[in-house]
Design a protein around this motif. Sequence first.
Motif, PDB file in Angstrom:
ATOM      1  N   GLY A 257       0.845  -1.197   0.000  1.00 20.87           N
ATOM      2  CA  GLY A 257       0.000   0.000   0.000  1.00 20.87           C
ATOM      3  C   GLY A 257       0.875   1.240   0.000  1.00 20.87           C
ATOM      4  N   ILE A 258       0.363   2.345  -0.494  1.00 16.54           N
ATOM      5  CA  ILE A 258       1.104   3.608  -0.495  1.00 16.54           C
ATOM      6  C   ILE A 258       0.254   4.666   0.181  1.00 16.54           C
ATOM      7  CG2 ILE A 258       0.282   4.182  -2.835  1.00 16.54           C
ATOM      8  CD1 ILE A 258       2.973   5.683  -3.205  1.00 16.54           C
ATOM      9  N   CYS A 259       0.889   5.468   1.008  1.00 13.08           N
ATOM     10  CA  CYS A 259       0.178   6.488   1.780  1.00 13.08           C
ATOM     11  C   CYS A 259       0.488   7.871   1.215  1.00 13.08           C
ATOM     12  CB  CYS A 259       0.596   6.420   3.252  1.00 13.08           C
ATOM     13  SG  CYS A 259      -0.507   7.310   4.372  1.00 13.08           S
ATOM     14  N   ASN A 260      -0.546   8.635   0.952  1.00  9.83           N
ATOM     15  CA  ASN A 260      -0.390  10.001   0.445  1.00  9.83           C
ATOM     16  C   ASN A 260      -1.273  10.909   1.289  1.00  9.83           C
ATOM     17  OD1 ASN A 260      -0.194  12.412  -0.919  1.00  9.83           O
ATOM     18  ND2 ASN A 260      -0.610  11.560  -2.943  1.00  9.83           N
ATOM     19  N   ALA A 261      -0.643  11.772   2.093  1.00  9.99           N
ATOM     20  CA  ALA A 261      -1.395  12.627   3.011  1.00  9.99           C
ATOM     21  C   ALA A 261      -2.249  13.646   2.284  1.00  9.99           C
ATOM     22  CB  ALA A 261      -0.433  13.346   3.953  1.00  9.99           C
ATOM     23  N   LYS A 262      -2.025  13.843   0.982  1.00  9.25           N
ATOM     24  CA  LYS A 262      -2.779  14.842   0.217  1.00  9.25           C
ATOM     25  C   LYS A 262      -4.070  14.274  -0.360  1.00  9.25           C
ATOM     26  CE  LYS A 262      -0.275  18.699   0.179  1.00  9.25           C
ATOM     27  NZ  LYS A 262      -0.812  20.004   0.595  1.00  9.25           N
ATOM     28  N   THR A 263      -4.271  12.974  -0.287  1.00  6.91           N
ATOM     29  CA  THR A 263      -5.457  12.363  -0.875  1.00  6.91           C
ATOM     30  C   THR A 263      -6.427  11.914   0.214  1.00  6.91           C
ATOM     31  OG1 THR A 263      -4.465  10.153  -0.907  1.00  6.91           O
ATOM     32  CG2 THR A 263      -4.103  11.563  -2.836  1.00  6.91           C
ATOM     33  N   SER A 264      -7.631  11.634  -0.174  1.00  5.41           N
ATOM     34  CA  SER A 264      -8.631  11.111   0.748  1.00  5.41           C
ATOM     35  C   SER A 264      -9.370   9.959   0.054  1.00  5.41           C
ATOM     36  CB  SER A 264      -9.627  12.203   1.151  1.00  5.41           C
ATOM     37  OG  SER A 264     -10.570  11.693   2.068  1.00  5.41           O
TER      38      SER A 264
END
Length: 844
Positions: A313-320
Amino acid sequence: MKWRQEICSFTCYRSVLLLLLLLLLSFTSFCSRFCFAGDTITSANFIKDPATIISNGGVFSLGFFSPLNSTRRYVGIWFQKISSQAVVWVANRDNPVKDTAGIFTISNDGNLVVMDSNNNILWSSNVSSSVIGTDNTSAQILDSGNLVLKDSTSGVIIWESFKHPCDKFLTSMKIKTNTRTKEVIGYTSWNTPSDPSTGKFLFQLDVHNIPEAVILNGRDTFWRSGPWSGQSFIGIPEMNSVYLSGYNLAIEDQTYTLSLASKYVAREFSYLFLNSQGNVQQMDWDAEKQHWSASWSAQKTECDLYGACGAFGICNAKTSPVCSCLRGFEPKHEEEWNQGNWSNGCVRKTPLKCENRSSTEEDGFSKLEMVKVPFLAEWSNSSASVDDCRRDCLENCRCSSYAFENEICMHWRNALIDIQKFERGGADLYLRMAFADLDSNNVRDKKRITIAVVVPATLVTFIFAIAFCWKWKTKKQKKKIMMTSGEREKNLKQTRESDNMIEDDIKLEELPLYDFEKLAIATNEFDMSNKLGQGGFGPVYKGRLLNGQEIAVKRLSRASKQGYEEFINEVRVISKLQHRNLVRLLGCCIEGEEKMLIYEYMPNLSLDAFIFGSRVKKFLDWSKRFNIIDGIARGLLYLHRDSRLKIIHRDLKVSNILLDKDLNPKISDFGMARIFYSNEVQANTLRVVGTYGYMSPEYAMQGQFSEKSDVFSFGVLLLEIISGKRNTEFYGHQHAISLLGFVWKLWMEDNLIPLIEPTIYEPRYQLEILRCIQVGLLCVQEFVNDRPNVSTIISMINSEIVDLPSPNQPGFVGRPYESSTESSQPNLDKYSTNNVTVTTIAAR
């Protein structure tokens, strides 16, 4: 007679000499206890509580201290030249002295020891006697903050505090891991801010593969820096900035050493700090504001927590939502993933060639740009170039990805964990994928699809555009004929445009739509007898639907521009939220110029009626008020941390707290709330919204808002609940200009009992009420960084945190609110009573 005079004179002289001798002995005893000079400890020249010694340059002090809200005594080192004590090292952190009779000295075997009044050894430097060889040792506190134990004859250092750090990393310190001797020099957190005993978090270098810094929670990885690229840690994009530059990782004789370059060691008042929640922060002393401030923090978003999105999995704090599966992968458990439980991660859609022997197509690589690469990277020493790195990975079936950074080739085996997307920095990661999942697989098919889709779509769009223009022109001509009022034409046009936009939003949120006619029947044509209240948005009516359900209808005032903006915002925000301490939005109504929000009905209306109403305040005893305080805090915690979206309310006040039939609190009125993306910590606005008396200083004056803005409002609300007084009713008061000023005055006088509402005061609740007052003062402190977050507040009011820090001065104390009038005399009638919401304030 003469001999008698001589005897008398001799007796007087002897008495004077005896008196001088006694004074000298007393002075010597006093100095040995309180003020012996120098920077060195010996067996004869020891420290007895509360004495201290100071390093030669006056940078650090060594002596006994007590943490905030604790009476236990510890031997520690702290900055001497700074008013705000920051203890950088503690000797007897796990075994405190229980009184003020402790001694720090050199023992008979040459070790440094901390002893209590009964000469019991509570802590020792614990150096083997074979190493010391003699009891002729001394200890010295250096200007670097290092306490060294050395042989007094040869000057050889036998033991030093820098090799036994606590929770702070000074600029002259080093973090080490030796794979041969298994020696690890890392630093561990305090248990709590008031308890320096060894906490559960450990910061150290992980050197199993490519070295990287990690924070461990027990044995579990809690945070990681990403591998060392030769210049910086890949998972810390800020490493190239001023305050994190200069770090160096040296590898020699199986020893990995992280240190700060010598040219940066001159930064005296700076250190890295591992707090009791497991977050590493860089703390710098602000000489102008006279307090410590965090210039960098390791954990700013939920993506910084280790393995937030599971394997692949990849985490992107800018997405929801913040988590998504890597290309070519899908959730392992779809239902759990969609509910926000990402711990089980993702799995491949298509097996790789080496796993599927029947496949004839070669595997390839998909490029992920600017990411924090996964954990447990391995060196590939044979790779001299990026092509060699790629080839080596492709030839190894267990290699799932590779990266090539600063001439270093990194490979990963099997599952990839803890990948994070950055806006800048990081490294490029090449993910191994099956041929069927590669972008280049069906290029020709994609071209044919593009032609087949784009050309017809363009023609259809062109036709629709022509039809729209013709229809719009026809409508415009028709309006010119039918309408006699140009102003009404303009209003109707704006209304239609607004309706279209709102309807799109409502469909997006899938919020139920109510018919205007049904709401009119439910409220008896919006009869005044059903009116519950009036706000900046418009009036609120009680209604009963045909099925018997009671509702509250908030009707947008047609003349309220503010209400229209609130309507849009509230639909977007609250429709996504579900919590027992938040009012529930049932739906809305959009018909013509009518716009309404439909809520669950709260039979006890708002909290201010109970708190400030002289007749009904007696119905809220302390246990009910405490339940309300706790419920509001838990609602805020959901908004700030636990909901799918991070929400800053911006208008928290007593009139926006509704009470259900059981007097449980529910936060309402989200018209001014702001959605924060998960990487946002603070935002600025030119349009300051909120209510006088509840706004934090940085928000009212500079337009800066964050979680701590809501914390400030909560603090004001908490103090109002306890005192039964409005924050703004103190204008012209003889003791203070606000409730905060009055509470602060009582706090400084150590006389808080007069603040407590008489109807709730009972001796058995006194300690709990006083604790809540102290929490309220901690929430309304002037500086943002001084205020606790909501999770800490809940722990404080529920006594999970026993020792509370002392609050600093609240915001706005001693500074009256500015008035638009030119008169210098206070006029009590002109001030707000917290019923009016302010939408614009000119920042000064």
